[in-house]
Enzyme design. Structure first.
Site, PDB file in Angstrom:
ATOM      1  N   SER A  69       0.846  -1.191   0.000  1.00  0.00           N
ATOM      2  CA  SER A  69       0.000   0.000   0.000  1.00  0.00           C
ATOM      3  C   SER A  69       0.881   1.239   0.000  1.00  0.00           C
ATOM      4  O   SER A  69       1.956   1.244   0.602  1.00  0.00           O
ATOM      5  CB  SER A  69      -0.901  -0.004   1.239  1.00  0.00           C
ATOM      6  OG  SER A  69      -1.806   1.075   1.209  1.00  0.00           O
ATOM      7  N   ASP A  70       0.436   2.263  -0.693  1.00  0.00           N
ATOM      8  CA  ASP A  70       1.158   3.532  -0.677  1.00  0.00           C
ATOM      9  C   ASP A  70       0.137   4.658  -0.784  1.00  0.00           C
ATOM     10  O   ASP A  70      -0.913   4.495  -1.404  1.00  0.00           O
ATOM     11  CB  ASP A  70       2.162   3.620  -1.828  1.00  0.00           C
ATOM     12  CG  ASP A  70       3.125   4.777  -1.625  1.00  0.00           C
ATOM     13  OD1 ASP A  70       4.012   4.660  -0.755  1.00  0.00           O
ATOM     14  OD2 ASP A  70       2.978   5.811  -2.301  1.00  0.00           O
TER      15      ASP A  70
END
Length: 194
Positions: A69-70
């Site tokens: 995730s970013d």
């Protein structure tokens, strides 16, 4: 696919706390990828690329579903990073006072056995109240949000900064869109509710 291990490619305690809500055992690994934005890369392209890269960068020795995730915060078309100190946090919140900002969160689930990656982007809008300098400084001194994009912790006192929140999943704002994650895991054969 119950023999798959679930791995979170993140050292973020906030993402770990969110994933714990799903009541599925998981381990964490530190992703190994270059997070430098590419030239002419949009915020959406950046978070999707980094989420996929994080998920794929972990060395896995058993069949696993690896979550990457970013997230970036965008105000007036510009990506806003983590402030890292009090002065920058105050400057960010001053710029955001009375404004609307958008968080883009890229999410990826990598199947280490098949090599397949499923990914998506979730968008979340935050509308800030008009804030006085004293309110901003008081907030920064109380919560010290130096390692949070946008200089706030929505899961804490940061909620007092907001006029309105818009998005399908409030977990997105903290860094891990659980509604989308449940869908991506299901696409890879893992049902959260069995």
């Amino acid at each position: 696919m119950e023999n798959y291990q679930l791995v979170l490619a993140s050292t973020s305690p906030f993402r770990q706390q969110l994933l714990e809500k799903l009541a599925i055992p998981f381990s964490t690994l530190s992703p190994n990828c270059d997070e430098t934005p590419l030239e002419d890369e949009s915020p959406q392209q950046l978070v999707l690329r980094l989420a996929e890269s994080k998920a794929q960068s972990c060395q896995i020795n058993q069949p696993s579903l690896v979550i990457g995730s970013d997230q970036v915060c965008v105000i007036n078309g510009n990506i806003v990073g983590k402030p890292h100190n009090r002065q920058n946090a105050i400057a960010q919140l001053t710029a955001q006072s009375g404004q609307s900002i958008v968080f883009y969160t890229g999410l990826a689930v990598y199947n280490s056995e098949t090599g397949e990656t499923r990914s998506c982007i979730d968008e979340f809008k935050v509308h800030f109240r008009p804030l006085t300098q004293a309110q901003i400084e008081r907030y920064v001194d109380k919560e010290q949000p130096f390692y949070c994009a946008g200089s706030f912790k929505s899961e804490g006192l940061g909620i007092a900064l907001f006029e309105k929140l818009e998005g399908k999943d409030p977990n997105t704002l903290v860094g891990l869109p659980l509604i989308d994650l449940i869908d991506l895991l299901a696409q890879q054969g893992m049902q959260v509710l069995g």
